[in-house]
Design an enzyme around this catalytic site. Structure first.
Site, mmCIF file in Angstrom:
data_model
loop_
_atom_site.group_PDB
_atom_site.id
_atom_site.type_symbol
_atom_site.label_atom_id
_atom_site.label_comp_id
_atom_site.label_asym_id
_atom_site.label_seq_id
_atom_site.Cartn_x
_atom_site.Cartn_y
_atom_site.Cartn_z
ATOM 1 N N ASP A 6 39.736 32.859 38.981
ATOM 2 C CA ASP A 6 40.583 33.832 38.281
ATOM 3 C C ASP A 6 40.424 35.147 39.033
ATOM 4 O O ASP A 6 39.400 35.820 38.916
ATOM 5 C CB ASP A 6 40.175 33.991 36.821
ATOM 6 N N ILE A 36 41.867 38.247 39.017
ATOM 7 C CA ILE A 36 41.737 39.476 38.219
ATOM 8 C C ILE A 36 41.939 39.081 36.769
ATOM 9 O O ILE A 36 43.068 38.915 36.308
ATOM 10 C CB ILE A 36 42.773 40.554 38.617
ATOM 11 N N ASP A 37 40.842 38.907 36.052
ATOM 12 C CA ASP A 37 40.936 38.615 34.620
ATOM 13 C C ASP A 37 41.061 39.934 33.870
ATOM 14 O O ASP A 37 40.405 40.912 34.221
ATOM 15 C CB ASP A 37 39.694 37.850 34.148
ATOM 16 N N GLU A 96 45.119 30.321 39.452
ATOM 17 C CA GLU A 96 46.140 30.504 38.422
ATOM 18 C C GLU A 96 47.537 30.649 39.012
ATOM 19 O O GLU A 96 48.520 30.212 38.415
ATOM 20 C CB GLU A 96 45.782 31.757 37.605
ATOM 21 N N ASP A 134 46.810 39.379 42.389
ATOM 22 C CA ASP A 134 46.130 38.141 42.006
ATOM 23 C C ASP A 134 46.225 37.093 43.109
ATOM 24 O O ASP A 134 45.235 36.474 43.494
ATOM 25 C CB ASP A 134 46.754 37.558 40.733
ATOM 26 N N THR A 180 44.268 41.549 33.347
ATOM 27 C CA THR A 180 45.180 42.327 34.189
ATOM 28 C C THR A 180 45.787 43.515 33.447
ATOM 29 O O THR A 180 46.054 44.551 34.063
ATOM 30 C CB THR A 180 46.306 41.434 34.754
ATOM 31 N N ASP A 216 39.419 30.705 33.438
ATOM 32 C CA ASP A 216 38.741 31.728 32.631
ATOM 33 C C ASP A 216 37.293 31.362 32.315
ATOM 34 O O ASP A 216 36.461 32.249 32.107
ATOM 35 C CB ASP A 216 39.464 31.923 31.289
#
Length: 374
Positions: free
Chosen positions: A163, A165-166, A86, A61, A168, A307
């Site tokens: 974001d 890697i939404d 994030e 991330d 995960t 997000d």
């Protein structure tokens, strides 16, 4: 104010290429044996900190986040300090040394930084550094024509939420399960998205969004290419590549988290909706964008600005919106999410009131009235 004194690059094109580079990094993490072994390793208790104080998925991330910051900030210096994400870039390696993940001037410098965290995994560090510094230009017939952005666009007034890697958990497990609705998965790599959203700093309104699915199209076993979606909603320009037909005008479909409150689901049932349950906030919002569902609702405050910023910008370009669930129900009117930067001590990064994402705002009035029923 432009990105520089000469002619600036196209910000939308830059973000699309950044999303594809992020997708490449995420795919490398799953195709490289060393990286995959780190990715799926379960760590708990004392063992969790044996190597470094963030698990590997956080490193993936952070690397994607810092790569996007490096690329966009280099081309648009006026935006450099307003690129938000994030993750913290700070790690502690197994020797107890503090290491800050940063993209270096060249591949060797970045690899050296990653090796300081991934002690004993130099090959993996070099593979990641190679992806970070590779020149990427995403091309697909589905991408559509990238419009020129207005010359008067004030880059100093633009911020970005990333974001990297939404979903995960789906990214790590890779297991796919399908819903009862063709094309909509409940779990798996299809639920993974890269989200890059641009907002106006003075109004908090999202204006440019890019959503990529790194595992959008399976080419062969363990080989994937990206699906890419974008939208622009500026006063002088509205454009997108999301011309999808609705699934069936005679059916209403909502998409939810599997933990959604039963009383809320019942109210949707009363309005004639069918349900799909799926992972990933970005993925569920994307199903609204692609016209596969009519509404995505989450009553809990478990999503964050990173997000929703990108999907909301795309939905605005389509005439849709992402609303504050609790405020909209209480006021009985559509109240969109905004992205104003507030006191860092507050919980302003969280969408505390929950969310409602719709492509057709005409459905909102009926929904809000029903959701207000006690």
């Amino acid at each position: 104010m432009s990105a520089d004194e000469g002619s600036e690059p196209n910000l939308l094109r830059v973000l699309i290429n950044c999303a594809e580079k992020a997708a490449n990094i995420s795919r490398t993490c799953r195709s490289n044996e060393e990286l995959l072994a780190l990715l799926v390793q379960e760590k708990s208790g004392v063992e969790a900190n044996a190597r470094f104080d963030h698990d590997f998925k956080t490193l993936a991330d952070v690397l994607i986040q810092e790569t996007i910051k490096h690329e966009v900030g280099g081309l648009f210096p006026a935006m450099q300090e307003s690129i938000l994400g994030e993750e913290s870039p700070n790690f502690t390696n197994k020797l107890g040394e503090s290491v800050t993940i940063a993209v270096g001037a060249d591949e060797q410098e970045t690899a050296a930084c990653l090796e300081a965290v991934l002690s004993g995994y130099e090959g993996a560090a070099r593979a990641l550094a190679s992806d970070v510094h590779r020149v990427v230009t995403f091309a697909s017939e589905k991408l559509g024509e990238i419009p020129d952005l207005p010359e008067e666009l004030d880059y100093a007034n633009l911020g970005i939420w990333i974001d990297p890697i939404d979903a995960t958990a789906e990214y790590i497990s890779g297991d796919t399960m399908f819903t009862d609705f063709p094309g909509i998965t409940s779990t798996g790599l299809d639920c993974v998205t890269v989200l890059i959203g641009v907002y106006e700093r003075d109004t908090g309104v999202p204006v440019i969004g890019v959503v990529a699915q790194p595992f959008g199209e399976k080419l062969e076993e363990n080989v994937y290419s990206s699906s890419m979606f974008w939208g622009v909603c500026l006063p002088a320009l509205q454009a997108h590549n999301c011309n999808f037909e609705a699934r069936d005008e005679n059916r209403r479909l909502g998409i939810f988290s599997s933990s959604e409150q039963s009383d809320i689901l019942q109210r949707f049932l009363d309005l004639g909706y069918e349900f799909a349950f799926s992972a990933g906030a970005g993925h569920k919002a994307l199903k609204v964008i692609t016209h596969e569902v009519d509404v995505y609702l989450l009553s809990k405050g478990s999503t964050f600005k990173w997000d929703t910023c990108a999907p909301q910008a795309i939905l605005r370009a389509l005439g849709g919106q992402v609303l504050d669930y609790a405020a909209s129900v209480a006021e009985q009117k559509a109240l969109p999410l905004t992205y104003l930067v507030e006191d860092s001590d507050s919980d302003w990064k969280r969408n505390a009131g929950g969310i409602i994402a719709v492509r057709n705002v005409d459905v909102v009035e009926e929904l809000l009235a029903k959701l207000a029923d006690q």
